[in-house]
Design a protein around this motif. Structure first.
Motif, mmCIF file in Angstrom:
data_model
loop_
_atom_site.group_PDB
_atom_site.id
_atom_site.type_symbol
_atom_site.label_atom_id
_atom_site.label_comp_id
_atom_site.label_asym_id
_atom_site.label_seq_id
_atom_site.Cartn_x
_atom_site.Cartn_y
_atom_site.Cartn_z
ATOM 1 N N GLU B 54 0.727 -1.497 0.072
ATOM 2 C CA GLU B 54 -0.098 -0.019 -0.023
ATOM 3 C C GLU B 54 1.031 1.200 0.335
ATOM 4 O O GLU B 54 0.751 2.426 -0.572
ATOM 5 C CB GLU B 54 -1.152 -0.417 1.547
ATOM 6 C CG GLU B 54 -1.468 -0.705 1.174
ATOM 7 C CD GLU B 54 -3.115 -1.033 -0.079
ATOM 8 O OE1 GLU B 54 -3.000 -0.349 -0.462
ATOM 9 O OE2 GLU B 54 -3.640 -1.717 -0.172
ATOM 10 N N VAL B 55 1.858 1.452 1.051
ATOM 11 C CA VAL B 55 2.915 2.081 0.839
ATOM 12 C C VAL B 55 3.566 2.911 -0.341
ATOM 13 O O VAL B 55 3.238 3.872 -1.292
ATOM 14 C CB VAL B 55 3.858 2.322 2.000
ATOM 15 C CG1 VAL B 55 4.973 3.187 1.320
ATOM 16 C CG2 VAL B 55 3.003 2.063 3.363
ATOM 17 N N ARG B 57 2.535 1.464 -3.140
ATOM 18 C CA ARG B 57 1.468 1.737 -4.518
ATOM 19 C C ARG B 57 0.638 3.626 -4.366
ATOM 20 O O ARG B 57 0.667 3.777 -5.670
ATOM 21 C CB ARG B 57 0.680 0.553 -5.094
ATOM 22 C CG ARG B 57 0.887 -0.348 -5.579
ATOM 23 C CD ARG B 57 -0.271 -1.549 -5.027
ATOM 24 N NE ARG B 57 -1.154 -1.374 -5.868
ATOM 25 C CZ ARG B 57 -2.558 -1.566 -4.864
ATOM 26 N NH1 ARG B 57 -2.316 -2.548 -4.126
ATOM 27 N NH2 ARG B 57 -3.790 -1.304 -6.270
ATOM 28 N N GLY B 58 0.477 3.797 -3.137
ATOM 29 C CA GLY B 58 0.654 4.730 -2.725
ATOM 30 C C GLY B 58 1.096 6.272 -3.231
ATOM 31 O O GLY B 58 0.780 7.361 -3.393
ATOM 32 N N THR B 59 2.522 5.893 -3.496
ATOM 33 C CA THR B 59 2.853 7.661 -4.388
ATOM 34 C C THR B 59 3.102 7.423 -5.128
ATOM 35 O O THR B 59 3.725 6.243 -5.399
ATOM 36 C CB THR B 59 4.577 6.771 -2.640
ATOM 37 O OG1 THR B 59 4.919 6.169 -2.477
ATOM 38 C CG2 THR B 59 4.160 7.451 -1.130
ATOM 39 N N SER B 60 4.032 8.442 -5.452
ATOM 40 C CA SER B 60 4.752 8.045 -6.681
ATOM 41 C C SER B 60 6.192 7.479 -6.497
ATOM 42 O O SER B 60 6.800 8.161 -6.109
ATOM 43 C CB SER B 60 4.318 10.020 -7.474
ATOM 44 O OG SER B 60 5.274 9.871 -8.283
ATOM 45 N N ILE B 63 8.490 10.680 -6.520
ATOM 46 C CA ILE B 63 8.439 10.378 -4.943
ATOM 47 C C ILE B 63 9.625 10.113 -4.888
ATOM 48 O O ILE B 63 10.686 10.001 -3.813
ATOM 49 C CB ILE B 63 7.219 10.987 -4.235
ATOM 50 C CG1 ILE B 63 7.098 12.217 -4.663
ATOM 51 C CG2 ILE B 63 7.665 11.298 -2.248
ATOM 52 C CD1 ILE B 63 5.340 12.421 -4.493
ATOM 53 N N TRP B 67 13.090 10.731 -2.410
ATOM 54 C CA TRP B 67 13.796 10.288 -1.622
ATOM 55 C C TRP B 67 15.110 9.506 -1.372
ATOM 56 O O TRP B 67 15.507 9.243 -0.467
ATOM 57 C CB TRP B 67 12.235 9.762 -0.675
ATOM 58 C CG TRP B 67 12.149 9.421 0.300
ATOM 59 C CD1 TRP B 67 11.138 10.539 0.416
ATOM 60 C CD2 TRP B 67 12.590 8.716 1.931
ATOM 61 N NE1 TRP B 67 11.147 10.422 2.387
ATOM 62 C CE2 TRP B 67 11.482 9.368 2.662
ATOM 63 C CE3 TRP B 67 13.349 7.676 2.211
ATOM 64 C CZ2 TRP B 67 12.145 8.670 4.039
ATOM 65 C CZ3 TRP B 67 13.899 7.120 2.553
ATOM 66 C CH2 TRP B 67 12.690 7.790 3.870
ATOM 67 N N TYR B 97 3.353 -3.206 -7.046
ATOM 68 C CA TYR B 97 2.916 -3.783 -8.153
ATOM 69 C C TYR B 97 2.817 -5.399 -8.847
ATOM 70 O O TYR B 97 1.492 -5.896 -8.979
ATOM 71 C CB TYR B 97 2.715 -2.519 -9.613
ATOM 72 C CG TYR B 97 2.098 -0.949 -9.660
ATOM 73 C CD1 TYR B 97 1.312 -0.789 -9.204
ATOM 74 C CD2 TYR B 97 3.359 0.016 -8.949
ATOM 75 C CE1 TYR B 97 0.923 0.670 -8.924
ATOM 76 C CE2 TYR B 97 2.894 0.569 -8.769
ATOM 77 C CZ TYR B 97 1.765 1.496 -8.979
ATOM 78 O OH TYR B 97 1.704 2.740 -9.013
#
Lengths: 216, 219
Positions: B54-55, B57-60, B63, B67, B97
């Motif tokens: 989830e982490v 897949r949730g961000t771009s 980014i 990072w 994914y």
């Protein structure tokens, strides 16, 4: 690792500005991709091969090449052709165009999923072609594809940081600017990373619930 | 275009292909480890794998690249060269994914197959290796093909941190020639050709695997 809360509070006004730009780009990009995707899907159903073939080639090309390079293309090439837009408009058009090639596939699947009996019933009622589409086929097809379109909205949200590459001050653009000015990367980049999760995760849960409701 | 500029573009193609290769290896490994962990019987393993998915897949992906490239050196003193920073960010993001693809394919295998393995006193690892994965892998190929194309497009993101990939080389050539339309058309065509070739290779692989499964079943 040193975490500086004052940097977080200092960055927040910039974050809100960036969030507003991100949401603007997302909303406008979504509208373009939904409308253009439907246009592509309808063009792909025309009997003429001379329409289907170029639409198929163009959409396949756009779908299989990076959005970032497409952004560069529109941002640097359009002014050479004396077509000038703001960076945000260029970005919105690029996102909308890129994702329209995905939404096209969604609409196609939705239209093909409408039972053949619906077409036959419209023919039996002698409905004109346009009325068959607007009153019978599209309302059923669109209802089926809403969750899939929603998934692409989440994907678009995650691609909006690319707008930073063409000078748009979206969330990532603001974070990079702040980081370079204050030499503090950890806090702004973490804040926007968390913001993306906080937006996209509930949105995906909402979509799953919507999907269950529509399928029932 | 002069030969020097062509050389720059070819070097960019080579960097993109290298980055794609390493990212695919990492994303593939992450996909299988996390995907299998998501079907584990211990809830804590499933939870951790789900949290990771989830982490990421949730961000771009962009980014994540920022990072890994800017925050990791400041936070932990790990200064990665751009190639490894790009590989790590893309591999971890697209692996999340991919893990969904692996989980979906494993869950799609008939439960009776798993029960058959239990009846034969296979260990969980033997059941996975000998029964579940051979049936699930052919189902994973088409979605993995799409993921591979997405990963190829994702490699362009590293140009933002100044890595000399194809998109970055395109920008340099644009600055040198002051001719945007021509160079970006070339660059887009190169990406399209690579994507086309990858799709062909994956389709061939899919046909072979399906034929192998069908042949195995008949014998």
């Amino acid at each position: 690792m040193k975490w500086d809360w004052s940097a977080v509070s200092d960055f927040m006004p910039h974050f809100w500005d960036g969030l507003l730009v991100t949401l603007q780009a997302l909303a406008l990009g979504s509208v373009i991709s939904f409308v253009l995707g439907l246009v592509w899907a309808l063009l792909m159903r025309t009997p003429s091969r001379w329409v289907r073939w170029p639409v198929g080639v163009v959409t396949e090309f756009v779908r299989n090449t990076p959005l970032l390079v497409q952004l560069f293309f529109l941002f640097y090439v359009l002014p050479e052709w004396d077509i000038t837009f703001s960076a945000l408009t260029t970005g919105v058009v690029a996102i909308g165009l890129h994702y329209s090639t995905y939404t096209m596939q969604v609409y196609r699947a939705g239209i093909e999923g409408v039972p053949a009996g619906q077409w036959e019933a419209a023919t039996a009622l002698s409905l004109p072609r346009a009325r068959t589409w607007t009153a019978v086929i599209l309302p059923q097809a669109v209802r089926r594809v809403v969750p899939a379109l929603g998934n692409y909205v989440i994907s678009m949200l995650k691609d909006t940081p690319l707008l930073m590459a063409i000078t748009v001050l979206d969330m990532l653009g603001e974070a990079r600017l702040y980081s370079q000015q204050h030499f503090q990367f950890t806090e702004p980049l973490t804040v926007i990373g968390v913001a993306f999760i906080l937006i996209s995760y509930p949105a995906s849960l909402l979509l799953r619930a919507l999907e269950r409701r529509l399928v029932r | 275009m002069t030969s020097g500029l062509w050389e720059l573009v070819l070097k960019g193609v080579w960097v993109t292909v290298q980055l794609l290769f390493f990212s695919v290896l990492l994303a593939g490994a992450v996909s299988f480890v996390v995907g299998i962990a998501r079907t584990h019987r211990l809830w804590i393993v499933r939870f951790l794998a789900g949290f990771y998915t989830e982490v990421f897949r949730g961000t771009s992906a962009l980014i994540m690249i920022f990072w890994v490239y800017f925050v990791l050196p400041l936070a932990f003193g790990w200064q990665l060269v751009p190639m490894w920073a790009g590989t790590l960010a893309l591999g971890l993001t697209y692996g999340a994914y991919g893990s969904e693809i692996v989980r979906g394919a494993l869950n799609a295998v008939d439960p009776a197959q798993r029960e058959g393995g239990v009846a034969l006193s296979f260990t969980p690892w033997q059941r996975m290796r000998l029964i579940l994965l051979p049936q699930a892998i052919p189902e994973m190929i088409p979605p993995f093909c799409n993921l591979l194309i997405e990963l190829l497009k994702g490699t362009a993101l590293v140009s933002i941190m100044g890595m000399g990939d194809l998109a970055f080389s395109g920008n340099l050539v644009r600055l040198a020639l002051q001719e945007s339309a021509e160079i970006y058309t070339y660059i887009l065509l190169v990406y399209f050709v690579i994507a086309f070739l990858l799709t062909r290779v994956m389709r061939g692989l899919e046909r072979q695997l399906k034929a192998g499964v069908a042949g195995g079943g008949a014998s």
